[in-house]
Structure formats: C-alpha cells, structure tokens
Design a protein around this motif. Structure first.
Motif, PDB file in Angstrom:
ATOM      1  N   SER A  57       7.773   6.268  -3.766  1.00  0.00           N
ATOM      2  CA  SER A  57       8.692   5.968  -2.303  1.00  0.00           C
ATOM      3  C   SER A  57       9.069   4.420  -2.702  1.00  0.00           C
ATOM      4  O   SER A  57      10.199   3.706  -2.819  1.00  0.00           O
ATOM      5  CB  SER A  57       8.099   5.651  -0.962  1.00  0.00           C
ATOM      6  N   GLU A 101       0.867  -1.615   0.267  1.00  0.00           N
ATOM      7  CA  GLU A 101       0.146  -0.063  -0.023  1.00  0.00           C
ATOM      8  C   GLU A 101       0.738   1.179   0.057  1.00  0.00           C
ATOM      9  O   GLU A 101       0.350   2.483  -0.306  1.00  0.00           O
ATOM     10  CB  GLU A 101      -0.996   0.077   1.049  1.00  0.00           C
ATOM     11  N   ASP A 102       2.287   1.290  -0.328  1.00  0.00           N
ATOM     12  CA  ASP A 102       3.572   2.415  -0.073  1.00  0.00           C
ATOM     13  C   ASP A 102       2.685   3.172  -1.465  1.00  0.00           C
ATOM     14  O   ASP A 102       2.570   2.516  -2.546  1.00  0.00           O
ATOM     15  CB  ASP A 102       4.516   2.309  -0.811  1.00  0.00           C
ATOM     16  N   GLU A 103       2.924   4.376  -1.073  1.00  0.00           N
ATOM     17  CA  GLU A 103       3.372   5.377  -2.451  1.00  0.00           C
ATOM     18  C   GLU A 103       4.102   4.589  -3.603  1.00  0.00           C
ATOM     19  O   GLU A 103       5.309   4.273  -3.169  1.00  0.00           O
ATOM     20  CB  GLU A 103       3.416   6.831  -2.721  1.00  0.00           C
ATOM     21  N   ALA A 104       4.110   5.125  -4.904  1.00  0.00           N
ATOM     22  CA  ALA A 104       4.445   4.538  -5.976  1.00  0.00           C
ATOM     23  C   ALA A 104       5.947   5.126  -5.572  1.00  0.00           C
ATOM     24  O   ALA A 104       6.702   4.688  -6.351  1.00  0.00           O
ATOM     25  CB  ALA A 104       3.876   5.013  -7.323  1.00  0.00           C
TER      26      ALA A 104
END
Length: 349
Positions: free
Chosen positions: A273, A268-271
């Motif tokens: 990051s 679910e991390d930001e792309a």
C-alpha cells in the motif's frame, strides 16, 4: 567470530560497542587508536546502519539502491579530513547531482548548493572500510554480527551482556557504549544506567518509508535529487546517477522517501500500500506510471529525531556506560561520525 573468555582482571576488560552504524564504528576506531580493546556487536548481517544499500535482481537484471541515507555533506574540519581518507581509499566520492526543490508545481534550484557525497560503489562502503580497519589491529578488535543484545547487567566483575542469539556472554566488560536508536537504548539502560535511559526516552524518533523504484527507461525529470514539499513525498533521488553505480543498459533506479509526517501516520501500513501511494505521487511529479516499474518498499522504524539533540554524546563515567548516534549530534551522517568520536574522547579522557 568467536568472542574470547573474560580477561583476568576488570582493568583489562575490553570495551563493548553495541551498534555498527557510522557512530559506533567511528567510536570503535577512535578507542582502538587510543589503545583500547574493542568488541563491536550488531544485530544485522554486517555494518552500516542506515547508510544502507539494497541489492537484488529483477527480470531486467541486477540492481542496487541506497534506501537509507541517500547522500551526505561535510562541514567540519574533522569530518572533512575523514571524508578525504574515504575518498583516497575509494569508498566515497562526490556526487555531482542536479539538485532541486519542488513547491507545488514550481521546480527551483538551491541558491547555494552544498557538495554532496556518497559511498562508492555503494553507501555501505565507508562502514565496510572502517570494519576492515578494525580487523587489521589483530585481537584488540572483534566484530560479531547477527547479535541482538537484549540485556545489560552490572556485576561485581564488570558489565555483562545477554543476546538473543547467544544467551549470556562470557566476557565481562569494563565499559559498554550504545550506538543504537534511542528507543532501543532505553530498555538496556533502565537498570544499568537509569539516567541514560531517561535521556534516551526523551528523544522523539520518527520512522520513514522508502521505496526503491526500477525504471525500464530514463525518467524525464529536471534533477537527480529533489526535496518535495506537499504530499506524501519528501525526497526523490536518481540513485543510478551516483558515481560507481551500475544498472542494466537504459534503465534507472530511483529512491522515494516519504515525509516524516506521512511516514509516522502510515508506519504500520502494508508495504504494498505504501509503495502504491508513493509511486502515484512520483508519477504526478513526472515519473513513470506505476504499472511500468518494479518497486520495493522498506520501513525504517527509527530514521530521524525531531528535534535531534545537540549534546554530542552521553557518558556516565561512574557507571562506564555511554551513548552516541546522529540523534545526539544534530542528525545526519556527519553528526553520527562526530558523536562517536566525541564519546570515544570522553571514555579515553
């Protein structure tokens, strides 16, 4: 493409194949060869599933990268024969890659490397060729893109589909086959075939992060593809070294795949990051500094199964509902193709 109205009798009803990745297309192809009428649906703009290629343009020029399946092998006589047809059609070729394995700081070559193959000029090409084959059989085969099937219901006159884009479909199907990831099959089968829903629910599918890297100069690494052990990376590939690829002069395109464990922990991390982390890991292996490249991250929500099932396919002859996919046949491209063929044989038999 417009789907025609329902046939006069249930016996004349076509087969619906939901999902146009390799397993769904191989299943559709075999059913057509057996004389069935087949309608293929996929939520994407075209076929191929995870045999996917991203194409875009940066300031340096156009680029492409196979950001799902990076390459594949062929071991069974049946799939080797299919691969030979792809090669004859010009949609697949051998990739004479220098393969390696990285454990810590030690680079080693595989003792008995398998021959690697890729789609040409991009990984989507075999799927496109199969779809073209469907078009050539006339009105016995139809493919409809950007159609997200949300509901499968059983009626007295057959099986009914409802999609997000088109609502209830007019056609009643005698057989419905799902060629989708296991978690996407569960809600479709819960009412129509609960045993199948249970099989799909028991499969543990994992996500995967991929980062496509555009490098302004050749990367000085002793390989074209490598499995990496330790850290967030699992596989790196010099994508522009594959046959049939083009790139602006002097540039290279690389694919970075995160490990399943790291991907699951960061799904679910930001792309941005994710890209930063994988670029830093690539730089630590000898790749370029992150500030000197262009990069794009892509999340595959359902990339593999741990462990992959080995039942080949699932088929309920009484309810005329089935499933195929790499997750049912040991994983990998070959497993996907074989799963579709084995399901088609069960339906036709």
């Amino acid at each position: 493409m417009t789907i025609p109205s329902s046939p006069r009798t249930v016996a004349d009803a076509p087969v619906a194949v939901i999902g146009a990745g390799l397993s769904g297309l191989s299943c559709a192809q075999a059913l057509l060869q057996a004389g069935h009428t087949v309608h293929v649906f996929d939520k994407s703009r075209g076929p191929s599933g995870r045999m996917s290629t991203r194409r875009a343009e940066d300031p340096a020029g156009p680029w492409q990268c196979d950001h799902g399946v990076s390459c594949f092998t062929a071991s069974t006589p049946e799939f080797r024969a299919e691969l030979a047809r792809w090669q004859e059609a010009g949609v697949a070729a051998r990739w004479d890659a220098r393969l390696a394995r990285l454990d810590g700081a030690a680079w080693t070559a595989p003792a008995t490397p398998q021959a690697c193959f890729v789609g040409t000029p991009r990984m989507t090409s075999p799927a496109g060729w199969l779809v073209e084959g469907l078009r050539q059989v006339g009105d016995r085969a139809l493919a409809q893109w950007q159609t997200t099937v949300q509901r499968l219901e059983r009626h007295r006159d057959g099986l009914a589909l409802t999609s997000a884009e088109h609502g209830p479909h007019a056609v009643r199907y005698g057989t419905v086959l799902l060629a989708v990831p296991a978690p996407q099959a569960v809600p479709l089968l819960t009412a129509a075939a609960p045993v199948g829903a249970s099989v799909a629910a028991g499969a543990r599918m994992r996500g995967s992060w991929a980062v496509m890297v555009r490098c302004a100069a050749p990367v000085d690494l002793p390989c074209d593809g490598a499995f990496v052990h330790g850290g967030p990376l699992h596989w790196i590939a010099r994508d522009s070294s594959k046959p049939g690829r083009t790139a602006p002069a002097g540039t290279e395109t690389w694919l970075l795949h995160a490990s399943p464990e790291w991907s699951e922990a960061h799904i679910e991390d930001e792309a941005g990051s994710v890209a930063a982390t994988l670029l830093a890991a690539f730089h630590a292996l000898g790749g370029p500094a992150p500030a000197h490249v262009q990069a794009t991250a892509h999340r595959w929500r359902y990339a593999d199964t741990a462990p992959a099932l080995t039942i080949g396919h699932w088929w309920d002859a009484d309810h005329r509902v089935g499933m195929c996919g790499d997750w049912l046949h040991g994983g990998q491209v070959e497993g996907a193709w074989l799963s579709g063929r084995s399901l088609a044989r069960a339906v036709a038999g």
